[in-house]
Enzyme design. Structure first.
Site, PDB file in Angstrom:
ATOM      1  CB  SER A 136       2.558 -15.494 -27.893  1.00 42.05           C
ATOM      2  OG  SER A 136       2.399 -14.633 -26.275  1.00 42.05           O
ATOM      3  CD  GLU A 137       1.868 -10.700 -24.135  1.00 42.36           C
ATOM      4  OE1 GLU A 137       0.982 -10.517 -23.917  1.00 42.36           O
ATOM      5  OE2 GLU A 137       1.445 -11.245 -25.640  1.00 42.36           O
ATOM      6  CG  ASN A 138       5.562 -16.288 -24.392  1.00 42.10           C
ATOM      7  OD1 ASN A 138       4.545 -15.712 -25.435  1.00 42.10           O
ATOM      8  ND2 ASN A 138       5.903 -17.563 -24.045  1.00 42.10           N
TER       9      ASN A 138
END
Length: 217
Positions: free
Chosen positions: A45-47
């Protein structure tokens, strides 16, 4: 027709052993719940999370462990957390094998619009543009038509684009389609859905060759 979980279950069959996979917001987040047994896959996930697991059961949520859509998630043994700059370096460096995104519209040349409806307030593009610009394999998870019954599979997107000519495959509640230079090629139809119904629900070019098998979920 399929529901959202059915779409996710079908897309999970596209995940291969050893893949690093990014899951977009919406239907794509459900894919982690349906990975076949024996498949070793890392969801990113890009977070800044690598090693996401299925959604937690009610009562087991940890508010500090979330995906990019701010949903609570679980992590698998060996999962890691890092800042978003490292996460996007992973994406931009093409270290993600498969990206699964939701969409408002997809054109029959592979264009995708999934971030903005003019006149409506949005939080921003998020990581979508980086994902579509860097990923070599993009699958879209979406409903075939909108709430008004209008096709979301078009000859040209009407909404602001996220990416151009980047979508490879689409799984909807009605069908599995591959983007080709001739348009949407129909590969599979959802249980109980006829080819004629798919034709009527598709505004873009649709290629139908031979008998179209029903999806196996």
């Amino acid at each position: 027709m399929l529901d959202k979980d059915g779409i996710a279950r079908r897309i999970a069959k596209e995940v291969k052993d050893g893949y690093y996979v990014n899951l977009g917001i919406g239907i794509p987040t459900l894919v982690a719940n349906y990975v076949p047994d024996g498949i070793d896959v890392e969801f990113q996930s890009e977070n800044g999370v690598l090693g996401m697991g299925p959604f937690p059961y009610e009562g087991d949520e940890d508010a500090d462990i979330i995906n990019a859509g701010k949903q609570t998630i679980t992590t698998l043994p060996g999962a890691s957390f890092f800042d978003s700059s490292l996460s996007f370096a992973m994406i931009r460096g093409q270290h993600v094998h498969l990206t699964i995104l939701g969409a408002m519209e997809v054109a029959d040349n592979g264009d995708i619009a999934n971030w903005k409806i003019p006149g409506k307030m949005v939080k921003g593009m998020g990581g979508a543009m980086d994902l579509v610009a860097s990923a070599e394999n993009i699958i879209v998870a979406m409903m075939h038509t909108n709430k008004a019954g209008e096709s979301k599979l078009l000859s040209a997107c009407t909404l602001p684009l996220t990416g151009v000519g980047c979508v490879k495959k689409i799984v909807t509640n009605m069908a599995v389609l591959e983007v080709t230079d001739k348009g949407f090629k129909l590969l599979e139809r959802a249980p109980g859905v006829s080819v004629e119904e798919i034709k009527n629900a598709t505004a873009g070019r649709l290629v139908v060759e031979g008998d179209i098998p029903e999806m196996i979920l």
